[in-house]
Design a protein around this motif. Structure first.
Motif, PDB file in Angstrom:
ATOM      1  N   ARG A  38       0.813  -1.244  -0.141  1.00  0.00           N
ATOM      2  CA  ARG A  38      -0.173  -0.009  -0.033  1.00  0.00           C
ATOM      3  C   ARG A  38       1.129   1.290   0.046  1.00  0.00           C
ATOM      4  O   ARG A  38       1.921   1.111   0.341  1.00  0.00           O
ATOM      5  CB  ARG A  38      -0.961  -0.029   1.315  1.00  0.00           C
ATOM      6  CG  ARG A  38      -1.734  -1.104   0.989  1.00  0.00           C
ATOM      7  CD  ARG A  38      -2.903  -1.203   2.094  1.00  0.00           C
ATOM      8  NE  ARG A  38      -3.790  -2.339   2.161  1.00  0.00           N
ATOM      9  CZ  ARG A  38      -4.975  -2.625   2.768  1.00  0.00           C
ATOM     10  NH1 ARG A  38      -5.160  -1.912   3.698  1.00  0.00           N
ATOM     11  NH2 ARG A  38      -5.685  -3.613   2.624  1.00  0.00           N
ATOM     12  N   PRO A  70      -7.733  -2.621  -6.225  1.00  0.00           N
ATOM     13  CA  PRO A  70      -8.356  -2.018  -5.163  1.00  0.00           C
ATOM     14  C   PRO A  70      -8.555  -2.754  -3.993  1.00  0.00           C
ATOM     15  O   PRO A  70      -8.704  -3.771  -4.136  1.00  0.00           O
ATOM     16  CB  PRO A  70      -9.551  -1.649  -5.984  1.00  0.00           C
ATOM     17  CG  PRO A  70      -9.744  -2.606  -7.169  1.00  0.00           C
ATOM     18  CD  PRO A  70      -8.371  -2.959  -7.556  1.00  0.00           C
ATOM     19  N   ASP A  72     -10.432  -0.795  -1.284  1.00  0.00           N
ATOM     20  CA  ASP A  72     -11.449  -0.398  -0.411  1.00  0.00           C
ATOM     21  C   ASP A  72     -12.161   0.564  -1.532  1.00  0.00           C
ATOM     22  O   ASP A  72     -12.058   0.562  -2.707  1.00  0.00           O
ATOM     23  CB  ASP A  72     -11.254   0.559   0.714  1.00  0.00           C
ATOM     24  CG  ASP A  72     -10.572   1.756   0.776  1.00  0.00           C
ATOM     25  OD1 ASP A  72     -10.557   2.268  -0.452  1.00  0.00           O
ATOM     26  OD2 ASP A  72     -10.180   2.318   1.573  1.00  0.00           O
ATOM     27  N   GLN A  73     -13.281   1.157  -0.906  1.00  0.00           N
ATOM     28  CA  GLN A  73     -14.352   1.991  -1.919  1.00  0.00           C
ATOM     29  C   GLN A  73     -13.850   3.380  -2.400  1.00  0.00           C
ATOM     30  O   GLN A  73     -14.441   4.011  -3.128  1.00  0.00           O
ATOM     31  CB  GLN A  73     -15.562   1.833  -1.053  1.00  0.00           C
ATOM     32  CG  GLN A  73     -16.315   0.617  -0.745  1.00  0.00           C
ATOM     33  CD  GLN A  73     -16.620  -0.195  -1.994  1.00  0.00           C
ATOM     34  OE1 GLN A  73     -16.448   0.142  -3.050  1.00  0.00           O
ATOM     35  NE2 GLN A  73     -17.213  -1.146  -1.596  1.00  0.00           N
ATOM     36  N   ARG A  74     -12.678   4.013  -1.721  1.00  0.00           N
ATOM     37  CA  ARG A  74     -12.359   5.437  -2.028  1.00  0.00           C
ATOM     38  C   ARG A  74     -11.973   5.757  -3.271  1.00  0.00           C
ATOM     39  O   ARG A  74     -12.338   6.696  -3.728  1.00  0.00           O
ATOM     40  CB  ARG A  74     -11.389   5.870  -1.141  1.00  0.00           C
ATOM     41  CG  ARG A  74     -11.733   5.795   0.462  1.00  0.00           C
ATOM     42  CD  ARG A  74     -10.762   6.112   1.615  1.00  0.00           C
ATOM     43  NE  ARG A  74     -11.128   5.628   2.621  1.00  0.00           N
ATOM     44  CZ  ARG A  74     -10.420   5.727   3.653  1.00  0.00           C
ATOM     45  NH1 ARG A  74      -9.382   6.759   3.550  1.00  0.00           N
ATOM     46  NH2 ARG A  74     -10.589   5.268   4.891  1.00  0.00           N
ATOM     47  N   PRO A  75     -11.560   5.067  -4.231  1.00  0.00           N
ATOM     48  CA  PRO A  75     -10.763   3.784  -4.150  1.00  0.00           C
ATOM     49  C   PRO A  75      -8.888   4.266  -3.668  1.00  0.00           C
ATOM     50  O   PRO A  75      -8.694   5.246  -4.056  1.00  0.00           O
ATOM     51  CB  PRO A  75     -10.582   3.620  -5.540  1.00  0.00           C
ATOM     52  CG  PRO A  75     -10.797   4.841  -6.278  1.00  0.00           C
ATOM     53  CD  PRO A  75     -11.467   6.054  -5.584  1.00  0.00           C
ATOM     54  N   ARG A  76      -8.781   3.202  -3.272  1.00  0.00           N
ATOM     55  CA  ARG A  76      -7.462   3.025  -2.648  1.00  0.00           C
ATOM     56  C   ARG A  76      -6.875   1.904  -3.413  1.00  0.00           C
ATOM     57  O   ARG A  76      -7.666   0.767  -3.480  1.00  0.00           O
ATOM     58  CB  ARG A  76      -7.272   2.936  -1.078  1.00  0.00           C
ATOM     59  CG  ARG A  76      -7.704   4.295  -0.613  1.00  0.00           C
ATOM     60  CD  ARG A  76      -6.934   4.443   0.814  1.00  0.00           C
ATOM     61  NE  ARG A  76      -7.274   5.487   1.288  1.00  0.00           N
ATOM     62  CZ  ARG A  76      -6.727   6.170   2.456  1.00  0.00           C
ATOM     63  NH1 ARG A  76      -5.770   5.412   3.022  1.00  0.00           N
ATOM     64  NH2 ARG A  76      -6.638   7.257   2.706  1.00  0.00           N
ATOM     65  N   TYR A  77      -5.554   1.653  -3.599  1.00  0.00           N
ATOM     66  CA  TYR A  77      -4.894   0.555  -4.232  1.00  0.00           C
ATOM     67  C   TYR A  77      -3.787   0.047  -3.640  1.00  0.00           C
ATOM     68  O   TYR A  77      -3.190   0.539  -2.961  1.00  0.00           O
ATOM     69  CB  TYR A  77      -4.624   1.016  -5.777  1.00  0.00           C
ATOM     70  CG  TYR A  77      -5.647   1.603  -6.427  1.00  0.00           C
ATOM     71  CD1 TYR A  77      -6.326   0.730  -7.293  1.00  0.00           C
ATOM     72  CD2 TYR A  77      -5.891   2.685  -6.586  1.00  0.00           C
ATOM     73  CE1 TYR A  77      -7.516   1.164  -8.067  1.00  0.00           C
ATOM     74  CE2 TYR A  77      -6.879   3.458  -7.502  1.00  0.00           C
ATOM     75  CZ  TYR A  77      -7.682   2.623  -8.058  1.00  0.00           C
ATOM     76  OH  TYR A  77      -8.708   3.016  -8.807  1.00  0.00           O
TER      77      TYR A  77
END
Length: 150
Positions: A38, A70, A72-77
């Motif tokens: 991350r 991805p 999570d929904q934020r999106p984060r990768y």
């Protein structure tokens, strides 16, 4: 500062440097390889600015060395090595052997490698793919290949 583009040169070393030739890229690859996937983890480990890390990650993704997934929904990768990226880690292991031999000092190497197949601590040893003998700079001749310039 504008990066020099080596991708068009008829030299595999130059083309590789076009992908990972600036100092942060090999360290980013190392971090992803050991499981820091991350953005915040990589940034904290390297102490690199967000801007530079974003540029490096984008470049490595564009080159097909890393892939974004991805989480999570934020999106984060999260970032993961591709097959192409895993082969670059092989190159980093050769660099590590050199660094361990010439730069680690009396303390010894900072990291050890345990080989999955035999369970032993080892390092990388370059060998000829055909005969299995050691293959080092003094053991080879260079010849023009099919992709050689004019």
């Amino acid at each position: 500062m504008q990066r020099t583009n080596f991708s068009g040169m008829a030299c595999s070393i130059a083309r590789t440097l076009d992908v990972i030739g600036e100092p942060w890229s090999p360290l980013v690859l190392r971090d992803v390889w050991v499981g820091l996937n991350r953005f915040d983890q990589i940034q904290a480990d390297l102490g690199i600015s967000r801007k530079v890390l974003t540029e490096r990650l984008n470049h490595l993704v564009d080159q097909g060395v890393l892939v974004r997934r991805p989480y999570d929904q934020r999106p984060r990768y999260e970032y993961h090595l591709t097959k192409k990226g895993l082969e670059l880690v092989d190159l980093l292991m050769v660099m590590t052997r050199w660094g361990d031999r010439w730069l680690s000092g009396q303390e010894g190497p900072p990291v050890l490698y345990r080989h999955h197949a035999c369970g032993r601590i080892s390092d990388v040893d370059l060998r000829c793919a055909h005969c299995g003998e050691p293959m080092h700079a003094e053991d080879i001749d260079t010849l023009p290949g099919p992709g050689a310039a004019g």
